[in-house]
Write an enzyme that holds these catalytic residues in place. Structure first.
Site, PDB file in Angstrom:
ATOM      1  N   LYS A 139    -150.872  -5.267 -18.559  1.00 35.02           N
ATOM      2  CA  LYS A 139    -150.132  -5.681 -19.756  1.00 35.02           C
ATOM      3  C   LYS A 139    -150.344  -7.167 -20.001  1.00 35.02           C
ATOM      4  O   LYS A 139    -150.309  -7.962 -19.052  1.00 35.02           O
ATOM      5  CB  LYS A 139    -148.640  -5.361 -19.573  1.00 35.02           C
ATOM      6  CG  LYS A 139    -147.799  -5.556 -20.826  1.00 35.02           C
ATOM      7  CD  LYS A 139    -146.348  -5.142 -20.587  1.00 35.02           C
ATOM      8  CE  LYS A 139    -145.498  -5.301 -21.840  1.00 35.02           C
ATOM      9  NZ  LYS A 139    -144.083  -4.912 -21.614  1.00 35.02           N
ATOM     10  N   SER A 184    -139.078  -0.680 -21.427  1.00 35.38           N
ATOM     11  CA  SER A 184    -140.444  -0.934 -21.913  1.00 35.38           C
ATOM     12  C   SER A 184    -141.573  -0.311 -21.104  1.00 35.38           C
ATOM     13  O   SER A 184    -142.721  -0.329 -21.539  1.00 35.38           O
ATOM     14  CB  SER A 184    -140.685  -2.444 -22.022  1.00 35.38           C
ATOM     15  OG  SER A 184    -140.105  -2.938 -23.203  1.00 35.38           O
ATOM     16  N   SER A 217    -142.121  -1.729 -24.996  1.00 35.30           N
ATOM     17  CA  SER A 217    -143.158  -2.639 -25.413  1.00 35.30           C
ATOM     18  C   SER A 217    -144.489  -2.460 -24.681  1.00 35.30           C
ATOM     19  O   SER A 217    -145.507  -2.947 -25.164  1.00 35.30           O
ATOM     20  CB  SER A 217    -142.680  -4.068 -25.204  1.00 35.30           C
ATOM     21  OG  SER A 217    -142.527  -4.346 -23.822  1.00 35.30           O
TER      22      SER A 217
END
Lengths: 94, 489
Positions: free
Chosen positions: B79, B178, B154
């Site tokens: 990420k 997330s 996210s």
């Protein structure tokens, strides 16, 4: 829990955000919605309940203060938008 | 079977036995990325050259009989809020579009030390604020199951990459759901560990008392293995718990008979879509079939978790994001003749997207004079009630369960202009972050052709039990569907 345009402008100043007139109006409407939902927490009786300060039972984590390798001055300013003679440059302050 | 469809543990085994080279594996994934990225957009930056060079080094070490680590040559997506030395780390923001970190996050060091090959940095909602990955400055990620829908967020890029076969596993981060919500929407497994189990050093901070890095994979054993790599004390993170390393893979035996399961009423009934509830209830029956004792449990404070979260998380964010001032790093707006205050204001207004500005405003409001007691202080007390509710539940239950997300993937654009509706996507996942406990989401079937996620929550440091329950359930459900995208070229 409607908030006013003055509230929006005051908070934007605190947060150092410059908002357009249109952004301010959208923000006023959306923040009012979210704050109305958030305000539900005031329905709960929290008399005598301590606030959570941490979720893991750790206190005062110390270590010896020893010299370790660190980044160079060049690396430290390498990501700056505006640097000169090994220093960060900013517009005039006074 | 194509190498891109194998799970990470199988790939590690094949490379270790030298039945396939690390370069061949990396190249296959890079080809897959080239084939599907125009549709999926799971990555912000792909590390093509770096990945191949690294795989070559791994092959070299294997040829010389040296040990490049337990997961040598296994590719991974990271990420884009985890610092990678010398490789752009954007956080999905214009603010950090050209930011090149000077050190690696601890978790990046650890996956590197295990021999993994980073394929690239995964797309995400800007500064991890969002539930759809539509808030990325670099364009939305699309759900591989239906490109007209969102992958969740996210960590939507990480989830979509794993789901679409663009990486066998990935690192994500979870502040209010997330990791788990995108895992749920993309039909993969994702875990948020106990707060403090995994180092946050090098993770760009959103809400420091809630943020936690965790593994995302296609199977529970992969998830357990990746957790084993990243978990453990780190002197660079003072909130890191000093615990002994646990072998999460070794403790997966699927033996769950007699364990007590609590179905949390507040997040498993009202507000959950019918199709999701059907799959969820079928999976609860699976747990009974495995010999677990199921009871319904009431945790009244959960009704207030979302409200408390949307005070606490923005408050912490408004403080954390004050550092973006255009001076030391990141985007800077500049104009002739302006003073420093104008520079700050314009930098932040142009560098941050709408959702980030909204959360900064919310947090600043909740912390400002006259409102602090009513919002922030009260929210932290409510948080204590949530922690107590969980503690009470774990006195009688080994694990708690609920759906992960109240709905399957929604359409792009559907909720983007209505923040409150978007925030409700996280109603089932948020209590876990407020209490700092571990939870996993695993797929439990399809509703209208889209994946449904099942959440298993455990007490603090109860990862081994949570993983074992998830492993047993994974076996009982036998979910082996793959997104339609993965069969087309």
């Amino acid at each position: 829990m409607a908030i006013s345009m003055e509230d929006v402008e005051h908070v934007a100043r605190l947060a150092r955000l410059a908002l357009s007139c249109e952004e301010k109006e959208t923000m006023r409407r959306q923040l009012s919605d979210v704050l109305e939902h958030a305000h539900r927490i005031s329905d709960l009786d929290t008399e005598g309940v301590p606030p959570t300060s941490r979720v893991v039972p750790l206190v005062n984590v110390f270590r010896e203060d020893v010299v370790r390798p660190s980044i160079t001055p060049g690396e430290a300013i390498g990501n700056a938008g505006w640097a000169e003679e090994g220093a960060f440059r900013v517009p005039r302050i006074v | 079977m194509d190498i891109i469809n194998r799970d990470a543990l199988a790939i590690a085994e094949l490379i270790r036995k030298r039945e396939i080279s690390a370069v061949a594996v990396t190249t296959a994934f890079l080809e897959r990325i080239r084939d599907v990225e125009t549709t999926v957009n799971a990555y912000i930056n792909v590390a093509c050259d770096e990945a191949v060079r690294r795989a070559e080094r791994i092959d070299g070490m294997l040829a010389e009989g040296r040990d490049p680590g337990p997961f040598a040559g296994v590719p991974i997506a990271v990420k884009d809020l985890l610092s990678t030395r010398g490789f752009t780390t954007t956080c999905g923001s214009r603010m950090l579009e050209n930011f090149v970190p000077v050190y690696d996050a601890t978790v990046v060091e650890r996956v590197d030390g295990a021999g993994m090959v980073m394929l690239g940095k995964a797309n995400m909602d800007e500064f991890a604020m969002g539930s759809s990955t539509e808030n990325s400055y670099f364009g939305p990620t699309r759900n591989p199951w239906d490109p007209d829908t969102v992958p969740g967020g996210s960590s939507g890029g990480s989830a979509a990459a794993v789901s679409a076969g663009e990486a066998p596993w990935a690192l994500g981060s979870d502040t209010g759901g997330s990791i788990r919500q995108p895992a749920s929407l993309c039909g993969i497994v994702g875990m948020k560990p106990t707060y403090g189990l995994v180092s946050r050093y090098g993770l760009v901070a959103f809400a420091s008392s809630l943020d936690q890095v965790g593994p995302m994979a296609r199977t529970v054993p992969d998830c357990a293995a990746l957790l084993g790599v990243i978990a453990g004390n780190d002197p660079m993170d003072s909130t890191s718990i000093p615990v002994e390393k646990v072998d999460y893979t070794g403790s997966l035996d699927g033996e769950v008979r007699g364990l007590k399961v609590g179905v949390v009423k507040e997040i498993s009934s009202r507000g959950i879509d019918e199709g999701v509830l059907e799959r969820f209830q079928a999976a609860v029956s699976n747990l009974e079939g495995l010999g677990m004792e199921v009871e319904e449990i009431t945790l009244p404070s959960f009704e207030y978790a979302l409200s408390a979260y949307y005070v606490i998380a923005p408050a912490e964010a408004s403080s954390n994001l004050a550092r973006f001032d255009g001076v030391r790093y990141g985007f800077r707006a500049s104009a002739e003749g302006e003073d420093i205050w104008e520079m700050y204001d314009r930098t932040r207004s142009m560098g941050f997207g709408n959702e980030v500005k909204r959360r900064i405003m919310l947090g600043t409001y909740a912390l400002s004079a006259g409102y602090y007691d009513a919002y922030y202080a009260q929210a932290q007390k409510v948080r204590t009630l949530i922690v107590r509710d969980f503690e009470r539940a774990y006195r009688t239950c080994d694990v708690l369960v609920s759906p992960t997300s109240p709905s399957v993937a929604f359409r792009l654009g559907e909720k983007v202009d209505d923040p409150l509706t978007m925030y409700l996507s996280d109603m089932c996942t948020i209590p876990v972050n407020l209490a700092g406990i571990p939870a996993i989401s695993l797929p439990c079937g399809l509703s209208d052709g889209m994946p449904v996620g099942f959440q298993v929550m455990g007490p603090a440091l109860g990862e081994a039990t949570v993983l074992n329950v998830a492993y047993a359930l994974e076996g009982a459900i036998g979910f082996d569907e793959r997104p339609p995208l993965s069969t087309s070229k």
